[in-house]
Enzyme design. Structure first.
Site, mmCIF file in Angstrom:
data_model
loop_
_atom_site.group_PDB
_atom_site.id
_atom_site.type_symbol
_atom_site.label_atom_id
_atom_site.label_comp_id
_atom_site.label_asym_id
_atom_site.label_seq_id
_atom_site.Cartn_x
_atom_site.Cartn_y
_atom_site.Cartn_z
ATOM 1 N N ASN A 84 1.945 5.687 4.615
ATOM 2 C CA ASN A 84 3.277 6.284 4.777
ATOM 3 C C ASN A 84 3.483 6.639 6.246
ATOM 4 O OD1 ASN A 84 2.049 7.996 1.989
ATOM 5 N ND2 ASN A 84 3.475 6.301 1.815
ATOM 6 N N ASN A 103 0.856 -1.183 0.000
ATOM 7 C CA ASN A 103 0.000 0.000 0.000
ATOM 8 C C ASN A 103 0.892 1.232 0.000
ATOM 9 O OD1 ASN A 103 -1.730 2.122 0.629
ATOM 10 N ND2 ASN A 103 -3.112 0.774 1.765
ATOM 11 N N ASP A 104 1.132 1.761 -1.192
ATOM 12 C CA ASP A 104 2.028 2.909 -1.366
ATOM 13 C C ASP A 104 1.648 4.083 -0.480
ATOM 14 O OD1 ASP A 104 3.814 2.139 -3.337
ATOM 15 O OD2 ASP A 104 2.440 2.635 -4.962
ATOM 16 N N CYS A 105 0.423 4.090 -0.045
ATOM 17 C CA CYS A 105 -0.101 5.291 0.602
ATOM 18 C C CYS A 105 -0.157 5.177 2.121
ATOM 19 C CB CYS A 105 -1.469 5.617 0.019
ATOM 20 S SG CYS A 105 -1.346 5.901 -1.752
#
Ligand code: GLC
Ligand code: GLC
Length: 815
Positions: A490, A486-488
């Site tokens: 963070n 999940n790139d998001c």
């Protein structure tokens, strides 16, 4: 509501009106020269790299969205009326219109003012050019005096620079026009050894190469001045915006037909043979002219088209099924496999949603994409694995992407995604299971493409595992780094500055936030590597991998289980994410899928609880949502995930990529009805009848469908370039239909709806063709009771790999 229909026999989707909710696109090309084409002929072309070798222009964010393309204009020279046979850009109301997107080609057919027109666009195998075959027929009772105008707007090669560096670019454009061929040679005088050309089978009566002359001042593509007045200006581009346009005048007698061929291509010359005569500034055309001449001949163009069709028949022939579900058959046999090949070629670089500028080939993305195409093109999958591994960092970490032209990794969209290296293990394992080619492990490859650092691929995989083990957090779970799948998510970003990139900004030292998702991925990867080590006779290493997997599994059970589902992560404060104690984001899909796929919780009942929780909290009629409840406001400690409005993208969208993980988990639990039910919810063909809600193409998966919290629940976005393609293909073929390559053979372990009486499949595998019939007389979900090979019963449900003899092997499996 539908905008067309599937023609399964021709392997086409036929769009019957041009004003689709979004551009419904197709891809041309499968080797080095590619193009994107919409149902109105919008789109662009490039050679290998959509950023660095863009051949034609396209403006993203345009209004309308779908403007800029491979346009033709027809003009009735008597009445002065003109129109576009592909609808755009003139948008004259056509009397008939169909756009048939096929495998590697698009045909747009229409009729206007009793002139029938059909344009077939495709890229021949082995060539760096596209063919536009225009067929015209006069259906009037009287002769028709027509002019045809072609048009293409050239990009000055580097698509990013082309869209920004105007002080230079308005002065560099150059063309040559010779024998009716328009050559685009911007920057050819200096360091580029390549040019583009636009040729035509008829002798043009005029041409234009300067865009603003062709269009006229303050005019757009919908009514070029040249077309309106019925004659080109023979303009020669010096700077500004080079285009190509031919004018062809013809008279068609009643019922007469005529074919005109246009070629748009890319060509390279050796650096020391660029000019003819040497020392001049004229392009040396010795090697390009034979290619141009060849494909301007109709029979050659037609033969190339037949070859292209045969190529796709061959590829898709690797796996064909006949099940009780037309939606499953159509996706498995045609479109899902086709989409997997497109993700092989593009990764996430070029679509109508990916500008080809921002992203190259993703390390994680390309490794996963392998799962969907390895059976069709094992040799190219092998090459892809080696390319990826050669960009790996000595630490075992990975660049997040590499540029296809240079095959060098870069940090343009961030680095330190701690899941990245593990995917390489899964991709390599998939390759070996398909091909039986263990020699790939011995291939010596560098780190960071640095000569002298080569080690066998096997060691690269080891370093991948080591990378995780060297980065464990306070609970013994893997540190998340920049983000995981999940790139998001963070967790170390803490960005409070507008416009800062979540992908490249880090304000925390990253020693606390941990990912349960990576833990699941690690367990799966470590177990794969254990088998691989064992086979290589490395018993101790195999044991070390297994021990590491067991330790991680125990850690997940101790610190990654929330009571009813798997936790998602721990944040920088050590607080839980994806837990019942959270106010929002209580449950996430990713760890449920990955932990179960890794085998965690299958024995102690956790898997069943987790799947029940997914059903209760995340499942919607449009697919399974990424997390719930959506984040209602921006959270500094969560990053980009909370930047999206609720229901979109990673903030509780239906991120389709993750849905097949749950399908597979359901299948592993033996739940054939549930697995197939989830499969159909996001199957594009099954959603065809709600096209006005879904809005994206009904023949390919989209990255996202808006979630329950969104105002537009059910609306898809970002079609084509998504890991959804490969994972759905794996879920339906390997886990639901259960025809699964393993190291020693082909496993037959269907987990299907109890209502299915069976299905048939043809699967090429390691040089033989298995014709498989599965029978389900007792209405079960799972469990092969009897397996017959050529009529002889064999124990178990594994078809052992046999010598590659191109033989047909008949198999019957009874549940
Ligand atoms: C995009 C990325 C992929 C990532 C996913 C979830 O699809 O290409 O790498 O895993 O988003 O953030
Ligand atoms: C954005 C997108 C995400 C994608 C990432 C990488 O964060 O929302 O889906 O994976 O960019 O480019």
């Amino acid at each position: 509501m539908r905008y067309g229909y599937f023609d399964d026999t021709r392997r086409e989707y036929v769009i019957t009106r041009p004003d689709t909710p979004l551009p419904w696109i197709n891809y041309l090309g499968c080797e080095a020269y590619f193009g994107i084409i919409s149902n109105t002929a919008g789109g662009y072309s490039f050679y290998r790299d959509a950023r660095l070798r863009r051949v034609s222009r396209y403006r993203y964010n345009n209004a309308p969205f779908d403007l800029g393309g491979r346009y033709l204009y027809l003009r009735d020279q008597d009445s002065g009326e003109f129109w576009s046979p592909t609808w755009q850009p003139t948008r004259r109301a056509l009397q008939e219109y169909t756009c048939s997107h096929g495998l590697g080609y698009t045909i747009i057919a229409s009729r206007y003012a009793s002139i029938a027109a059909e344009v077939r666009y495709f890229i021949p195998l082995g060539e760096n050019l596209e063919i536009w075959q225009l067929n015209l027929k006069n259906e009037h009772g009287h002769p028709a005096r027509l002019s045809v105008f072609s048009s293409i707007e050239f990009c000055l090669w580097d698509a990013q620079d082309d869209a920004t560096n105007f002080q230079r670019n308005f002065s560099t454009g150059q063309v040559e026009i010779e024998d009716g061929v328009i050559y685009h040679k911007t920057e050819y005088r200096e360091r580029r050894n390549h040019f583009a050309y636009f040729a035509c089978s008829e002798k043009p009566s005029g041409f234009d190469t300067q865009r603003d002359t062709f269009l006229g001042p303050y005019r757009g593509w919908e009514a070029p001045a040249a077309v309106e007045r019925g004659g080109c200006f023979d303009s020669v581009a010096n700077g500004w915006a080079p285009i190509g346009s031919h004018q062809i005048d013809l008279t068609l007698m009643p019922k007469e037909t005529r074919e005109i061929i246009f070629l748009l291509g890319y060509h390279e010359n050796p650096a020391d043979q660029k000019f003819d005569p040497p020392g001049s500034q004229t392009i040396n055309k010795k090697t390009v002219l034979p290619v141009i001449r060849k494909y301007l001949v109709r029979s050659n163009a037609n033969a190339a088209f037949e070859q292209l069709k045969a190529h796709w028949d061959e590829l898709l022939g690797t796996f064909q099924v006949q099940t009780p579900s037309a939606d499953a058959d159509r996706m498995v046999n045609i479109w899902n496999a086709y989409q997997c090949m497109v993700t092989f070629n593009m990764s996430r670089s070029a679509s109508f949603y990916e500008s080809g500028i921002g992203r190259g080939m993703g390390f994680r993305d390309s490794s996963q994409d392998l799962l969907g195409f390895v059976h069709m093109i094992p040799e190219r999958a092998r090459e892809r694995i080696l390319d990826l591994a050669a960009t790996q960092l000595p630490s075992g970490g990975a660049f997040h992407q590499y540029q296809p032209l240079t095959k060098r990794g870069n940090n343009d969209i961030g680095s330190g995604f701690n899941d990245d290296p593990l995917w390489l293990i899964l991709g390599t394992a998939a390759y070996i299971k398909e091909s039986g080619d263990w020699s790939i492990l011995e291939e010596r490859l560098p780190y960071e493409n640095e000569p002298g650092t080569e080690t066998p691929l096997y060691e690269h995989l080891q370093r991948s595992l080591g990378y995780t083990l060297e980065r464990l957090g306070p609970h013994g779970l893997p540190l998340i780094g920049r983000a995981d799948w999940n790139d998001c998510l963070n967790l170390n970003c803490f960005s409070d500055t507008p416009g800062q990139s979540f992908q490249t900004t880090t304000n925390k030292d990253g020693k606390t936030a941990e990912s349960v998702f990576i833990a699941g991925l690690f367990v799966m990867a470590a177990r794969e590597l254990a088998v691989i080590a064992q086979r290589g006779g490395l018993r101790e290493e195999a044991e070390r991998c297994l021990a590491a997997a067991a330790r991680m599994e125990a850690t997940v059970l101790q610190h990654g289980w929330d009571g009813n589902w798997f936790l998602r992560a721990y944040d920088d404060y050590g607080h839980k994410i994806g837990s019942a104690v959270c106010e929002e984001g209580k449950i996430f899909i990713e760890p449920q899928g990955f932990c179960i796929m890794a085998g965690i919780g299958l024995e102690n009942g956790h898997a069943l609880k987790s799947l029940a929780a997914v059903r209760e909290h995340l499942a919607t009629p449009h697919g399974i949502i990424l997390q719930q409840p959506a984040y209602s406001q921006y959270c500094l400690d969560l990053g980009e995930i909370s930047s999206y409005p609720p229901g979109y993208k990673e903030n509780a969208g239906i991120f389709c990529h993750t849905n097949p993980w749950i399908m597979i988990a359901e299948a592993m639990a033996g739940h054939g009805d549930e697995a197939f039910d989830y499969y159909l919810r996001i199957n594009p063909s099954a959603r065809e009848e709600i096209s006005e809600i879904h809005r994206c193409e009904p023949y390919v998966y989209a990255q996202m469908i808006a979630g329950r919290d969104a105002a537009t629940h059910g609306e898809a976005k970002n079609s084509w370039l998504t890991g959804t393609a490969a994972w759905n293909y794996a879920a339906i073929t390997q886990w639901i239909l259960g025809i699964r390559p393993e190291y020693d053979g082909l496993r037959i372990d269907p987990v299907i709806p109890a209502g299915w009486q069976g299905f048939k499949a043809t699967r090429r595998f390691r040089g033989n063709t298995y014709v498989i019939e599965v029978k389900n007389p007792s209405s079960l979900n799972r469990g092969v009771k009897k397996l017959l090979v050529e009529g002889r019963e064999i124990p178990g449900n594994l078809l052992p790999a046999v010598a590659p003899e191109a033989a047909v092997i008949h198999v019957e499996a009874v549940l």
